[in-house]
Design a protein around this motif. Structure first.
Motif, PDB file in Angstrom:
ATOM      1  N   UNK A  76       0.839  -1.201   0.000  1.00 41.01           N
ATOM      2  CA  UNK A  76       0.000   0.000   0.000  1.00 41.01           C
ATOM      3  C   UNK A  76       0.871   1.247   0.000  1.00 41.01           C
ATOM      4  N   UNK A  77       0.557   2.199  -0.868  1.00 38.60           N
ATOM      5  CA  UNK A  77       1.353   3.416  -0.977  1.00 38.60           C
ATOM      6  C   UNK A  77       0.563   4.681  -0.671  1.00 38.60           C
ATOM      7  N   UNK A  78      -0.698   4.539  -0.274  1.00 32.50           N
ATOM      8  CA  UNK A  78      -1.515   5.704   0.024  1.00 32.50           C
ATOM      9  C   UNK A  78      -1.395   6.126   1.476  1.00 32.50           C
ATOM     10  N   UNK A  79      -2.255   7.045   1.915  1.00 32.48           N
ATOM     11  CA  UNK A  79      -2.252   7.472   3.322  1.00 32.48           C
ATOM     12  C   UNK A  79      -2.501   6.290   4.256  1.00 32.48           C
ATOM     13  N   UNK A  80      -1.999   6.415   5.462  1.00 30.74           N
ATOM     14  CA  UNK A  80      -2.066   5.279   6.395  1.00 30.74           C
ATOM     15  C   UNK A  80      -3.444   5.101   7.028  1.00 30.74           C
ATOM     16  N   UNK A  81      -4.058   6.191   7.491  1.00 29.65           N
ATOM     17  CA  UNK A  81      -5.292   6.078   8.272  1.00 29.65           C
ATOM     18  C   UNK A  81      -6.512   6.547   7.490  1.00 29.65           C
ATOM     19  N   UNK A  82      -7.623   5.869   7.738  1.00 27.89           N
ATOM     20  CA  UNK A  82      -8.890   6.255   7.118  1.00 27.89           C
ATOM     21  C   UNK A  82     -10.015   6.023   8.113  1.00 27.89           C
ATOM     22  N   UNK A  83     -11.120   6.726   7.889  1.00 29.87           N
ATOM     23  CA  UNK A  83     -12.365   6.437   8.598  1.00 29.87           C
ATOM     24  C   UNK A  83     -13.353   5.903   7.561  1.00 29.87           C
ATOM     25  N   UNK A  84     -14.032   4.841   7.929  1.00 29.57           N
ATOM     26  CA  UNK A  84     -14.998   4.213   7.029  1.00 29.57           C
ATOM     27  C   UNK A  84     -16.358   4.214   7.711  1.00 29.57           C
ATOM     28  N   UNK A  85     -17.355   4.731   7.013  1.00 30.29           N
ATOM     29  CA  UNK A  85     -18.714   4.818   7.561  1.00 30.29           C
ATOM     30  C   UNK A  85     -19.668   3.979   6.731  1.00 30.29           C
ATOM     31  N   UNK A  86     -20.674   3.434   7.398  1.00 29.84           N
ATOM     32  CA  UNK A  86     -21.758   2.743   6.714  1.00 29.84           C
ATOM     33  C   UNK A  86     -23.046   3.467   7.058  1.00 29.84           C
TER      34      UNK A  86
END
Length: 202
Positions: A76-86
């Motif tokens: 993976x080469x993108x940003x490390x952290x994400x928030x995922x919502x449903x």
């Protein structure tokens, strides 16, 4: 509530039209639509998903943090952290997943959506506690699952499996005490047994 859900292909088109430039990607896989939005447009996009006529996602049913640092075996080469919502639209009988990446790996931060859905309060606190994601504008951002004196964020991929300290109640001192970890760090590799016809598979 709608009697039937809109076809995923049609929902993808509806969401792409409603979000316009606010969406980086609108993807369809395995019958589910995932929208990726930039952090700078995150709050605006979430409000549109709640209010736009073809969207009407009245309920935020989940929000969690993700650490991509070891994703794809380190490719993976993108940003490390994400928030995922449903999110769920009861009135239109449809669901959507929204993903937003934190621009800064060293200080992951996103706008809060507590003002849009009150359910985001505890979800964002959990993402902060476990991943260290800050939510700007959250009025009570504090730990929710770990102890107040806990150091670090235990769902980050680089957090040690044994933690940093042990906590126990000391009867003599009549209080909780923290001590260095006494468990020897080790890796246990499970023994995998392969059968030629396991489960009827060839």
């Amino acid at each position: 509530m709608a009697d039937f859900a809109i076809a995923p292909e049609a929902l993808k088109d509806t969401l792409a039209a409603a979000l316009g430039e606010m969406a980086q990607h609108v993807d369809l896989a395995l019958g589910e639509v995932t929208v990726t939005v930039p952090a700078a447009r995150y709050h605006e996009a979430m409000k549109a998903l709640r209010d736009a006529p073809g969207c009407r996602f009245e309920q935020l049913i989940d929000l969690c943090g993700v650490d991509y640092s070891a994703y794809g075996d380190g490719r993976w080469e993108g940003p490390r952290f994400a928030a995922v919502s449903h999110m769920l639209s009861v009135s239109l009988n449809q669901r959507v997943r929204v993903r937003v990446f934190c621009p800064d790996d060293d200080f992951p931060e996103l706008p809060t959506v507590c003002d849009l859905w009150s359910a985001a309060n505890w979800f964002e606190r959990e993402a902060f506690d476990l991943y260290g994601i800050m939510f700007d504008g959250h009025t009570d951002l504090r730990r929710i699952l770990t102890d107040y004196g806990f150091i670090g964020h235990p769902f980050r991929k680089d957090f040690p499996l044994s933690g940093h300290v042990e906590m126990r109640y000391d009867a003599d001192r009549q209080r909780v005490v923290y001590e260095p970890v006494s468990i020897e760090p080790r890796e246990i590799t499970p023994r995998v047994i392969r059968e030629d016809n396991y489960g009827g598979l060839h």
